[in-house]
Design a protein around this motif. Structure first.
Motif, PDB file in Angstrom:
ATOM      1  N   GLN A 438       0.768  -0.887  -0.340  1.00 60.57           N
ATOM      2  CA  GLN A 438      -0.282  -0.036  -0.209  1.00 60.57           C
ATOM      3  C   GLN A 438       0.718   1.654   0.142  1.00 60.57           C
ATOM      4  O   GLN A 438       2.012   1.505   0.777  1.00 60.57           O
ATOM      5  CB  GLN A 438      -0.749   0.070   0.999  1.00 60.57           C
ATOM      6  CG  GLN A 438      -2.412   1.136   1.538  1.00 60.57           C
ATOM      7  CD  GLN A 438      -2.810   1.234  -0.475  1.00 60.57           C
ATOM      8  OE1 GLN A 438      -3.382   0.184  -0.090  1.00 60.57           O
ATOM      9  NE2 GLN A 438      -3.297   1.730  -0.597  1.00 60.57           N
ATOM     10  N   ASP A 488      -3.365  -6.680   5.664  1.00 59.77           N
ATOM     11  CA  ASP A 488      -4.350  -6.292   4.926  1.00 59.77           C
ATOM     12  C   ASP A 488      -4.234  -4.629   5.048  1.00 59.77           C
ATOM     13  O   ASP A 488      -4.549  -4.173   6.322  1.00 59.77           O
ATOM     14  CB  ASP A 488      -5.472  -6.183   4.916  1.00 59.77           C
ATOM     15  CG  ASP A 488      -6.455  -5.134   3.948  1.00 59.77           C
ATOM     16  OD1 ASP A 488      -5.734  -5.649   2.527  1.00 59.77           O
ATOM     17  OD2 ASP A 488      -7.192  -5.381   4.021  1.00 59.77           O
ATOM     18  N   SER A 490      -5.306  -0.909   4.219  1.00 62.07           N
ATOM     19  CA  SER A 490      -6.135  -0.557   3.579  1.00 62.07           C
ATOM     20  C   SER A 490      -5.916   0.648   2.505  1.00 62.07           C
ATOM     21  O   SER A 490      -5.062   1.027   2.570  1.00 62.07           O
ATOM     22  CB  SER A 490      -7.519   0.472   4.783  1.00 62.07           C
ATOM     23  OG  SER A 490      -8.127   1.930   3.969  1.00 62.07           O
ATOM     24  N   GLN A 492      -7.254   3.031   1.554  1.00 59.72           N
ATOM     25  CA  GLN A 492      -7.799   4.157   2.300  1.00 59.72           C
ATOM     26  C   GLN A 492      -6.257   4.338   2.560  1.00 59.72           C
ATOM     27  O   GLN A 492      -6.120   6.389   2.940  1.00 59.72           O
ATOM     28  CB  GLN A 492      -9.406   4.330   2.954  1.00 59.72           C
ATOM     29  CG  GLN A 492      -9.892   3.832   2.263  1.00 59.72           C
ATOM     30  CD  GLN A 492     -11.224   4.399   3.688  1.00 59.72           C
ATOM     31  OE1 GLN A 492     -11.301   5.073   3.671  1.00 59.72           O
ATOM     32  NE2 GLN A 492     -12.904   3.149   3.629  1.00 59.72           N
ATOM     33  N   ARG A 495      -5.498   2.375   7.490  1.00 60.01           N
ATOM     34  CA  ARG A 495      -5.120   1.769   8.286  1.00 60.01           C
ATOM     35  C   ARG A 495      -4.778   0.099   7.943  1.00 60.01           C
ATOM     36  O   ARG A 495      -4.470   0.139   6.940  1.00 60.01           O
ATOM     37  CB  ARG A 495      -6.488   1.119   8.596  1.00 60.01           C
ATOM     38  CG  ARG A 495      -7.474   1.933   9.994  1.00 60.01           C
ATOM     39  CD  ARG A 495      -8.596   0.995  10.226  1.00 60.01           C
ATOM     40  NE  ARG A 495      -9.777   2.679  10.327  1.00 60.01           N
ATOM     41  CZ  ARG A 495     -11.107   2.171  10.473  1.00 60.01           C
ATOM     42  NH1 ARG A 495     -11.854   0.697  10.248  1.00 60.01           N
ATOM     43  NH2 ARG A 495     -11.799   3.028  11.268  1.00 60.01           N
ATOM     44  N   TYR A 497      -4.796  -3.949   9.614  1.00 56.27           N
ATOM     45  CA  TYR A 497      -5.490  -5.203   9.900  1.00 56.27           C
ATOM     46  C   TYR A 497      -4.613  -5.849  10.382  1.00 56.27           C
ATOM     47  O   TYR A 497      -3.598  -6.810   8.893  1.00 56.27           O
ATOM     48  CB  TYR A 497      -6.350  -5.585   9.038  1.00 56.27           C
ATOM     49  CG  TYR A 497      -7.761  -3.967   8.588  1.00 56.27           C
ATOM     50  CD1 TYR A 497      -8.318  -4.124   9.791  1.00 56.27           C
ATOM     51  CD2 TYR A 497      -7.654  -3.242   7.749  1.00 56.27           C
ATOM     52  CE1 TYR A 497     -10.032  -2.576   9.424  1.00 56.27           C
ATOM     53  CE2 TYR A 497      -9.077  -2.652   7.513  1.00 56.27           C
ATOM     54  CZ  TYR A 497      -9.539  -2.157   8.412  1.00 56.27           C
ATOM     55  OH  TYR A 497      -9.853  -1.079   8.146  1.00 56.27           O
ATOM     56  N   ALA A 515      -6.769  -3.531  13.950  1.00 60.09           N
ATOM     57  CA  ALA A 515      -7.059  -2.390  13.314  1.00 60.09           C
ATOM     58  C   ALA A 515      -5.924  -1.278  13.744  1.00 60.09           C
ATOM     59  O   ALA A 515      -6.463  -0.626  14.481  1.00 60.09           O
ATOM     60  CB  ALA A 515      -8.738  -2.170  12.771  1.00 60.09           C
ATOM     61  N   THR A 518      -2.002   3.538  10.477  1.00 57.91           N
ATOM     62  CA  THR A 518      -0.900   3.671  10.054  1.00 57.91           C
ATOM     63  C   THR A 518       0.496   5.103  10.438  1.00 57.91           C
ATOM     64  O   THR A 518       1.130   4.865   9.778  1.00 57.91           O
ATOM     65  CB  THR A 518      -1.073   3.336   8.354  1.00 57.91           C
ATOM     66  OG1 THR A 518      -1.943   4.585   7.643  1.00 57.91           O
ATOM     67  CG2 THR A 518      -1.720   2.182   7.784  1.00 57.91           C
ATOM     68  N   GLU A 546     -10.531  -6.315   4.117  1.00 58.13           N
ATOM     69  CA  GLU A 546     -11.589  -5.309   3.955  1.00 58.13           C
ATOM     70  C   GLU A 546     -11.484  -4.768   2.175  1.00 58.13           C
ATOM     71  O   GLU A 546     -10.893  -4.239   1.858  1.00 58.13           O
ATOM     72  CB  GLU A 546     -10.552  -3.474   4.573  1.00 58.13           C
ATOM     73  CG  GLU A 546     -11.714  -2.095   4.193  1.00 58.13           C
ATOM     74  CD  GLU A 546     -10.567  -0.726   4.348  1.00 58.13           C
ATOM     75  OE1 GLU A 546     -10.523  -0.443   5.480  1.00 58.13           O
ATOM     76  OE2 GLU A 546     -11.014   0.150   3.162  1.00 58.13           O
ATOM     77  N   ASP A 549     -17.048  -0.814   2.722  1.00 56.41           N
ATOM     78  CA  ASP A 549     -16.926  -0.316   4.199  1.00 56.41           C
ATOM     79  C   ASP A 549     -17.866  -1.531   5.160  1.00 56.41           C
ATOM     80  O   ASP A 549     -17.809  -1.325   5.705  1.00 56.41           O
ATOM     81  CB  ASP A 549     -18.753   0.461   3.693  1.00 56.41           C
ATOM     82  CG  ASP A 549     -19.373  -0.204   3.629  1.00 56.41           C
ATOM     83  OD1 ASP A 549     -19.671  -1.540   3.019  1.00 56.41           O
ATOM     84  OD2 ASP A 549     -21.011   0.213   3.975  1.00 56.41           O
ATOM     85  N   VAL A 551     -14.916  -4.631   6.505  1.00 60.18           N
ATOM     86  CA  VAL A 551     -13.854  -5.759   7.179  1.00 60.18           C
ATOM     87  C   VAL A 551     -14.025  -7.133   7.197  1.00 60.18           C
ATOM     88  O   VAL A 551     -15.162  -7.308   8.156  1.00 60.18           O
ATOM     89  CB  VAL A 551     -13.371  -5.038   8.475  1.00 60.18           C
ATOM     90  CG1 VAL A 551     -12.060  -5.736   8.702  1.00 60.18           C
ATOM     91  CG2 VAL A 551     -12.961  -3.430   8.559  1.00 60.18           C
ATOM     92  N   ARG A 565     -16.619  -0.877   8.701  1.00 53.70           N
ATOM     93  CA  ARG A 565     -15.223  -0.141   8.844  1.00 53.70           C
ATOM     94  C   ARG A 565     -15.319   1.096  10.367  1.00 53.70           C
ATOM     95  O   ARG A 565     -14.469   1.533  10.447  1.00 53.70           O
ATOM     96  CB  ARG A 565     -14.966   0.190   7.915  1.00 53.70           C
ATOM     97  CG  ARG A 565     -14.100   0.826   7.862  1.00 53.70           C
ATOM     98  CD  ARG A 565     -13.243   1.067   6.444  1.00 53.70           C
ATOM     99  NE  ARG A 565     -11.747   1.734   5.741  1.00 53.70           N
ATOM    100  CZ  ARG A 565     -11.300   3.016   6.843  1.00 53.70           C
ATOM    101  NH1 ARG A 565     -11.979   4.074   7.283  1.00 53.70           N
ATOM    102  NH2 ARG A 565      -9.410   3.155   6.093  1.00 53.70           N
TER     103      ARG A 565
END
Length: 947
Positions: A438, A488, A490, A492, A495, A497, A515, A518, A546, A549, A551, A565
């Motif tokens: 990410q 994982d 996110s 977005q 975050r 997980y 969760a 980051t 995720e 919306d 998880v 979420r």
């Protein structure tokens, strides 16, 4: 089976009715409209055109109709199909949805084709189970709740080995049941049942009845039953494996015999109640669910063998990880070879990591990295690199414990990536179980204590993130106190997980799932739902992802839960029984796929194990993996493949590639392609994305009424994968399916409505054309001079008389003859003498037409131009073709040589206005000119009509 003698009398009737139905369907491609319209055929089920809404409707309209094969259609089905109807038991109206002895499929796909179900309904040839798909069974009930069928589910079972005695059982469910399932070995509650006329209550579909003899229905499927699903009796009833025995057991000493069984339903649907008229705007487009196809793609290569992975470690299977790079999917795991078949065709030694073509599944022999232990995680990096994690210590002979980055094309180690892991616990061996990318970070989860790279070393227990470019570790450190099985980040960016065996993060409570921010490792509050705490188990969580919306979190015992979420509260829950934990999750954005070593039932809404209780909302079959709606969390039962596994591990890796194909990895040994073709699948299986695009709407539908029929024509549709048929609707339903763009139906009452829609191979249907009614054909235009009429003509070497084209000219001395006149074509009726010398260039023709007041607005002249013509009306030129402007003489040549075939196919047409005519006699005069004296053809014919 209808009675003790049913096996002897059902088969001839089925064959006779099938032949009749096929014959009539071929001769009369028409169909019924609404049952309330007496002018259209009644739905007797004897043809596609007169399909009934149910076997029950046939029984109501024709109480004496025999048992056999009939055409059935419901709005949900779209088009009609043939099914076997029992029209004799308890008033008739029962449709056969499956039959067989042992080894019934528990998949929603069923087994075999509708033809196989209907055409062989009993006898030893019917022992191999054949079952309609759940989708088709639901459609037979017009997609109404299966649990609401008033007469429930009917079983007709043989009670002796000879198949001469039979038992009739019906049962109703009290558990919620909207859709059909072939998975009965579960806790669906039975409200009531009737066995041989005796009514009782209670039990579940896995076992209900009284005693342990013939009055029990037992679908429990385990080693005692030889793992062969069937509608068995109690422990007192023994069968055998004999090919002719109507009672089967895995041996002669084991009870719980599986009898030959027929399964019937009785939807009580009437056409007038389920069909409605075609809307003015037509019917809407329909598509299938957005979920991968349950049938597998063709397998060209696979993997085999078990390598150096810890033998005691759950999940050390052939395949554990996937990633895509450069049009290939890299497959990691604990395998030792790649090969083309179970027998080892084309086997090559390639351990732990291999590359396969994304589109064909063909192995790429150019990618040959060397690992000393199994691969557990893969993640594609920018610039054609791949991050690899697992139990290995060396790669291509170099030391890279637990983590390495490779060139995804060549398999060479990327020396510019300096990231490395260390483990000062557990024997000093770092292990990577999960990778994710990410932004500019590679997130790593597993069992380790430190991360290093670029001269930097940081404390990073069980999870860290490294620069995807250099491998230098970041200071971000969740500091878990146990192994991370899944990580994982996110999309977005805010975050990350984690799921695994830990209970703390940086000393804070983090119960098997976390969760985290980051930016600063802040924990997002998350009350994880555990199914097994009442059983004094701590459990663990194996997979997290995720999607939108939600998880999704999967693990023990047998739980898959989605959380909102925004609040991290429970949005949906699932427990599988019998089966094992969830261990992998992937998504294409529409569906969420989860893998498990579960081979039984998924209970939606359940939250507890080992007893799921009564609060669940639905139960469906699950086998190694399942699919759920990414937006609603609803289980999608249509993704329910048919597989074999080596050791029951199921799916431990799931991946959706860039074309939408789902890859499942684990210990798969066999899978099933469309058409129920079984194939070897070494370690992994591919499932194509479902086609959810409907064809375009057919265009330009016209319906033209004839004396005894109606002819429909339309323009073709387009589809990204091809149109397979056009369904023609009349009044309120489909009455025929054709591959062309025209169809003639028998005449129907005035005002009957028609529409046409296109269907593709995935049964996606286009929006139909707007409804239209049949128009009477336009009357033929009145003809004043017909084809083949007799004309006065002049063909001579002498001079043409003056005024030959005027009304007053006396043509009594001219010859007369039927058109066409001339030579050189096969249709000549009057031959002109070509031996005249010199041969004339021009022929002359006259015909009178009588008109009365009021004069028509125009007359249409259609004349053959072979080669050039001039047409006069009452002496005035009205048409010239292939002759230059100016005066013409008998020796004027046409300016174009016109082949006779073209002159016939492309006549010259002109509408001459009323001003050229008079009330009374009108003279049409024509001169025809050849392009040269020895022309191969010279011909004339004209018709005169009202336009």
């Amino acid at each position: 089976m209808l009675s003790d003698t049913a096996p002897r009398r059902l088969r001839p009737r089925a064959a006779a009715l099938t032949s009749l139905a096929v014959l009539v369907a071929l001769l009369i491609p028409a169909g019924p409209a609404a049952a309330e319209d007496p002018a259209l055929p009644s739905p007797d089920g004897l043809t596609e055109a007169t399909a009934a809404a149910s076997c029950w409707e046939i029984a109501q309209l024709a109480p004496d109709a025999p048992s056999g094969v009939y055409w059935i259609a419901t709005p949900a089905m779209g088009a009609a199909e043939r099914f076997f109807c029992d029209q004799e038991t308890d008033g008739g109206g029962w449709v056969l949805v499956g039959r067989g002895r042992e080894g019934w499929s528990e998949s929603i796909l069923g087994a075999g084709t509708p033809a196989q179900v209907r055409d062989t309904v009993t006898g030893t040839a019917a022992f191999a189970p054949r079952q309609l798909s759940g989708e088709l069974i639901d459609q037979l009930n017009d997609d109404r709740p299966i649990g609401e069928l008033a007469d429930g589910i009917r079983l007709v079972r043989a009670t002796n080995a000879a198949g001469t005695a039979w038992q009739d059982t019906t049962f109703q469910l009290s558990s919620p049941r909207d859709e059909w399932t072939w998975q009965f070995d579960n806790e669906q509650r039975v409200a009531s049942y009737r066995i041989d006329g005796v009514q009782r209550t209670g039990g579940t579909t896995s076992s209900f009845g009284s005693g342990n003899g013939l009055s029990r229905v037992r679908t429990v499927t385990g080693s005692t039953e030889g793992w062969a699903m069937g509608f068995g009796y109690g422990s007192e009833i023994r069968g055998s494996t004999a090919a002719t025995s109507f009672l089967w057991s895995k041996n002669t000493t084991t009870g719980y015999a599986r009898p030959f069984t027929q399964v019937f339903l009785r939807p009580k649907l009437m056409s007038a109640d389920v069909f409605s008229a075609i809307p003015d705007e037509g019917t809407p487009a329909t598509t299938g669910p957005a979920v991968a196809q349950a049938f597998a793609e063709q397998q060209t290569w696979g993997v085999a063998g078990l390598g150096a992975g810890p033998s005691t470690l759950e999940g050390s299977n052939e395949v554990s990880a996937f990633a895509e790079s450069g049009g290939r999917v890299l497959v990691g795991g604990n395998f030792t070879t790649v090969q083309r078949s179970a027998g080892g065709t084309g086997a090559e030694t390639q351990s732990y990591l291999a590359a396969f073509d994304r589109d064909t599944g063909t192995w790429d022999p150019a990618f040959r990295p060397v690992f000393d232990n199994q691969v557990k995680a893969l993640a594609a990096l920018p610039d054609g690199r791949i991050a690899v994690g697992g139990y290995f210590s060396t790669v291509n002979g170099e030391s890279h414990p637990g983590l390495v980055v490779l060139d995804a094309t060549t398999g060479e180690v990327d020396a510019s990536f300096t990231g490395a892991l260390l483990n000062f616990l557990s024997g000093g061996v770092p292990v990577v179980r999960s990778l994710d990318v990410q932004d500019d970070w590679l997130y790593v989860g597993g069992s380790f204590t430190h991360a290093a790279g670029g001269g930097t070393q940081v404390y990073a227990r069980a999870a860290t993130r490294l620069s995807i470019t250099t491998g230098v570790p970041d200071a971000w450190n969740p500091e878990f106190n146990g192994t991370v099985m899944s990580i994982d980040a996110s999309a977005q960016g805010d975050r990350a997980y984690a799921a695994g065996y830990f209970s703390q993060s940086r000393g804070r409570a983090a119960d098997k799932a976390a969760a985290l921010s980051t930016s600063d490792e802040t924990l997002v509050p998350w009350a994880v739902l555990f199914s097994n705490r009442s059983d004094n188990r701590q459990g663990y969580q194996q997979a997290v992802l995720e999607v939108g919306d939600r998880v999704w979190l999967g693990g023990s015992e047998h739980s898959l839960v989605s959380y909102r979420r925004d609040t991290m509260s429970v949005a949906s829950s699932n427990i599988t029984l019998a089966g094992g934990d969830f261990q992998a999750i992937a998504s294409d954005g529409e569906a969420v796929y989860a893998g498990c070593h579960c081979f039984g039932s998924n209970y939606e809404g359940a939250t507890a194990w080992p007893t799921v209780g009564t609060g669940w909302t639905g139960v469906d079959a699950v086998y190694g993996s399942g699919a759920w709606s990414a937006t609603t969390g609803e289980y999608l039962p249509s993704f329910n493949g048919v597989f074999n596994t080596r050791a029951g591990a199921g799916a431990w890796a799931l991946f959706v590639d860039s074309r939408g194909t789902l890859w499942q990895g684990g210990d798969f040994s066999y899978s099933t392609r469309a058409g129920f073709a079984r194939q070897w699948s070494g370690g992994f299986v591919r499932h194509a994305a479902s086609d959810t695009t409907s064809p375009s709407t057919p265009g330009g539908l016209t319906a033209t009424a004839g004396a005894d029929d109606v002819t429909l024509t339309w323009s073709a549709s387009t589809d990204d994968r091809g149109v397979t048929a056009y369904e023609v609707l009349r009044a309120d339903r489909v009455v025929a399916s054709v591959t062309g763009t025209t169809l003639t139906l028998p005449a129907a009452p005035e005002g009957t409505r028609y529409a046409v829609r296109a269907v593709d191979a995935a049964d996606n249907r286009s929006a139909s054309t707007p409804a239209t009614t049949a128009a009477e054909p336009e009357p033929a235009a009145p003809t004043l001079i017909d084809a083949g009429s007799t004309w006065s003509y002049l063909w001579t070497t002498q001079a043409t008389p003056a005024g030959w084209n005027a009304p007053a000219f006396d043509d009594a001395a001219w010859a007369t003859g039927a058109a066409p006149l001339g030579w050189g074509t096969g249709d000549i009726a009057t031959t002109l003498d070509t031996s005249l010398s010199p041969r004339p260039v021009t022929s002359y023709h006259r015909h009178d037409v009588e008109l009365t007041d009021p004069l028509p607005a125009a007359l249409r002249l259609t004349v053959r131009a072979d080669d050039g013509v001039v047409v006069y009306v009452n002496g005035t030129e009205v048409l010239r073709q292939n002759l230059d402007a100016g005066p013409v003489t008998p020796t004027t040549f046409a300016n174009t040589a016109v082949p006779a075939a073209r002159a016939i196919a492309e006549p010259v047409v002109a509408d001459v206005p009323a001003s050229a005519f008079v009330a009374g006699t009108n003279t049409i005069a024509v001169e025809v000119h050849s392009n040269y004296r020895t022309a191969a053809s010279h011909s004339f014919e004209m018709t005169v009509t009202l336009p």
